[in-house]
Design a protein around this motif. Structure first.
Motif, PDB file in Angstrom:
ATOM      1  N   UNK A   1       0.855  -1.184   0.000  1.00  0.00           N
ATOM      2  CA  UNK A   1       0.000   0.000   0.000  1.00  0.00           C
ATOM      3  C   UNK A   1       0.893   1.236   0.000  1.00  0.00           C
ATOM      4  N   UNK A   2       0.524   2.238  -0.778  1.00  0.00           N
ATOM      5  CA  UNK A   2       1.380   3.402  -0.974  1.00  0.00           C
ATOM      6  C   UNK A   2       1.742   4.122   0.325  1.00  0.00           C
ATOM      7  N   UNK A   3       2.977   4.643   0.334  1.00  0.00           N
ATOM      8  CA  UNK A   3       3.499   5.453   1.434  1.00  0.00           C
ATOM      9  C   UNK A   3       3.973   6.758   0.819  1.00  0.00           C
ATOM     10  N   UNK A   4       3.534   7.868   1.385  1.00  0.00           N
ATOM     11  CA  UNK A   4       3.949   9.176   0.863  1.00  0.00           C
ATOM     12  C   UNK A   4       5.043   9.763   1.749  1.00  0.00           C
ATOM     13  N   UNK A   5       6.091  10.256   1.095  1.00  0.00           N
ATOM     14  CA  UNK A   5       7.187  10.904   1.813  1.00  0.00           C
ATOM     15  C   UNK A   5       7.507  12.238   1.151  1.00  0.00           C
ATOM     16  N   UNK A   6       8.119  13.115   1.903  1.00  0.00           N
ATOM     17  CA  UNK A   6       8.579  14.386   1.352  1.00  0.00           C
ATOM     18  C   UNK A   6       9.903  14.161   0.648  1.00  0.00           C
TER      19      UNK A   6
ATOM     20  N   UNK B   1      12.993  18.409  -2.515  1.00  0.00           N
ATOM     21  CA  UNK B   1      12.430  19.629  -3.093  1.00  0.00           C
ATOM     22  C   UNK B   1      11.267  20.081  -2.218  1.00  0.00           C
ATOM     23  N   UNK B   2      11.286  21.308  -1.713  1.00  0.00           N
ATOM     24  CA  UNK B   2      10.220  21.774  -0.822  1.00  0.00           C
ATOM     25  C   UNK B   2       8.827  21.644  -1.443  1.00  0.00           C
ATOM     26  N   UNK B   3       7.909  21.084  -0.675  1.00  0.00           N
ATOM     27  CA  UNK B   3       6.537  20.949  -1.120  1.00  0.00           C
ATOM     28  C   UNK B   3       6.248  19.791  -2.045  1.00  0.00           C
ATOM     29  N   UNK B   4       7.239  18.995  -2.386  1.00  0.00           N
ATOM     30  CA  UNK B   4       7.028  17.863  -3.298  1.00  0.00           C
ATOM     31  C   UNK B   4       7.026  16.564  -2.509  1.00  0.00           C
ATOM     32  N   UNK B   5       6.139  15.673  -2.917  1.00  0.00           N
ATOM     33  CA  UNK B   5       6.054  14.364  -2.283  1.00  0.00           C
ATOM     34  C   UNK B   5       6.351  13.278  -3.302  1.00  0.00           C
ATOM     35  N   UNK B   6       6.732  12.128  -2.778  1.00  0.00           N
ATOM     36  CA  UNK B   6       6.940  10.961  -3.627  1.00  0.00           C
ATOM     37  C   UNK B   6       6.125   9.820  -3.040  1.00  0.00           C
ATOM     38  N   UNK B   7       5.528   9.047  -3.908  1.00  0.00           N
ATOM     39  CA  UNK B   7       4.728   7.906  -3.486  1.00  0.00           C
ATOM     40  C   UNK B   7       5.544   6.636  -3.722  1.00  0.00           C
ATOM     41  N   UNK B   8       5.742   5.872  -2.659  1.00  0.00           N
ATOM     42  CA  UNK B   8       6.494   4.621  -2.715  1.00  0.00           C
ATOM     43  C   UNK B   8       5.490   3.481  -2.625  1.00  0.00           C
ATOM     44  N   UNK B   9       5.580   2.524  -3.559  1.00  0.00           N
ATOM     45  CA  UNK B   9       4.594   1.447  -3.585  1.00  0.00           C
ATOM     46  C   UNK B   9       5.193   0.039  -3.564  1.00  0.00           C
TER      47      UNK B   9
ATOM     48  N   UNK C   1       6.833  -2.427   4.243  1.00  0.00           N
ATOM     49  CA  UNK C   1       6.174  -1.125   4.344  1.00  0.00           C
ATOM     50  C   UNK C   1       6.337  -0.559   5.751  1.00  0.00           C
ATOM     51  N   UNK C   2       6.149  -1.402   6.762  1.00  0.00           N
ATOM     52  CA  UNK C   2       6.285  -0.961   8.149  1.00  0.00           C
ATOM     53  C   UNK C   2       7.695  -0.450   8.442  1.00  0.00           C
ATOM     54  N   UNK C   3       8.694  -1.201   8.001  1.00  0.00           N
ATOM     55  CA  UNK C   3      10.086  -0.811   8.219  1.00  0.00           C
ATOM     56  C   UNK C   3      10.384   0.518   7.524  1.00  0.00           C
ATOM     57  N   UNK C   4       9.883   0.675   6.313  1.00  0.00           N
ATOM     58  CA  UNK C   4      10.109   1.909   5.563  1.00  0.00           C
ATOM     59  C   UNK C   4       9.445   3.098   6.256  1.00  0.00           C
ATOM     60  N   UNK C   5       8.225   2.916   6.749  1.00  0.00           N
ATOM     61  CA  UNK C   5       7.538   4.003   7.453  1.00  0.00           C
ATOM     62  C   UNK C   5       8.299   4.405   8.705  1.00  0.00           C
ATOM     63  N   UNK C   6       8.819   3.437   9.441  1.00  0.00           N
ATOM     64  CA  UNK C   6       9.578   3.755  10.651  1.00  0.00           C
ATOM     65  C   UNK C   6      10.835   4.562  10.313  1.00  0.00           C
ATOM     66  N   UNK C   7      11.520   4.196   9.235  1.00  0.00           N
ATOM     67  CA  UNK C   7      12.704   4.936   8.804  1.00  0.00           C
ATOM     68  C   UNK C   7      12.331   6.345   8.355  1.00  0.00           C
TER      69      UNK C   7
ATOM     70  N   UNK D   1      12.147  12.172   9.394  1.00  0.00           N
ATOM     71  CA  UNK D   1      11.326  13.373   9.380  1.00  0.00           C
ATOM     72  C   UNK D   1      10.686  13.682   8.043  1.00  0.00           C
ATOM     73  N   UNK D   2      10.597  12.693   7.164  1.00  0.00           N
ATOM     74  CA  UNK D   2      10.008  12.951   5.850  1.00  0.00           C
ATOM     75  C   UNK D   2       8.755  12.116   5.573  1.00  0.00           C
ATOM     76  N   UNK D   3       8.181  11.512   6.612  1.00  0.00           N
ATOM     77  CA  UNK D   3       6.957  10.727   6.446  1.00  0.00           C
ATOM     78  C   UNK D   3       5.757  11.659   6.419  1.00  0.00           C
ATOM     79  N   UNK D   4       4.839  11.404   5.502  1.00  0.00           N
ATOM     80  CA  UNK D   4       3.598  12.170   5.412  1.00  0.00           C
ATOM     81  C   UNK D   4       2.472  11.238   5.850  1.00  0.00           C
ATOM     82  N   UNK D   5       1.784  11.623   6.921  1.00  0.00           N
ATOM     83  CA  UNK D   5       0.686  10.792   7.422  1.00  0.00           C
ATOM     84  C   UNK D   5      -0.400  10.640   6.378  1.00  0.00           C
ATOM     85  N   UNK D   6      -1.078   9.520   6.448  1.00  0.00           N
ATOM     86  CA  UNK D   6      -2.203   9.294   5.556  1.00  0.00           C
ATOM     87  C   UNK D   6      -3.339  10.224   5.971  1.00  0.00           C
ATOM     88  N   UNK D   7      -4.089  10.738   5.008  1.00  0.00           N
ATOM     89  CA  UNK D   7      -5.188  11.635   5.376  1.00  0.00           C
ATOM     90  C   UNK D   7      -6.235  10.889   6.190  1.00  0.00           C
TER      91      UNK D   7
END
Length: 103
Positions: free
Chosen positions: A7-12, A15-23, A65-71, A76-82
């Protein structure tokens, strides 16, 4: 390395204001190795080891996915799910209403 989608994980990004989706575990490993905000960290080194040894140790996509979210949280670049709002109590109409006949 296998793709192992999750399931996708969004990180910053850097580049300011840009996110990347990791799947996938492969994308997560590439992101950690090439473009990560911190160089060292306890969780980061454990995540690197887990993601890089993913095929040999049969790491599940959920665990990757869990390990990646913890890292990402440590970096400091994890974006919480809405968060979803509370239910409105209105029934959801999944079909189109039929037109009424005029007499």
């Amino acid at each position: 390395m296998e793709e192992k989608p999750f399931k996708e994980v969004r990180i910053l990004t850097s580049h300011p204001g840009r996110m990347r989706v990791i799947t996938s575990a492969l994308q997560a490993a590439e992101q950690i190795l090439t473009n990560w905000p911190v160089e060292e960290g306890e969780v980061l080194s454990a995540a690197k080891h887990a993601l890089l040894s993913c095929p040999e140790e049969n790491l599940s996509p959920g665990a990757a996915r869990f390990v990646f979210i913890q890292a990402a949280k440590e970096g400091g670049n994890y974006v919480d799910e809405p968060e979803r709002g509370p239910p409105t109590g209105k029934p959801t109409r999944w079909h189109k209403a039929k037109g009424r006949r005029r007499s």
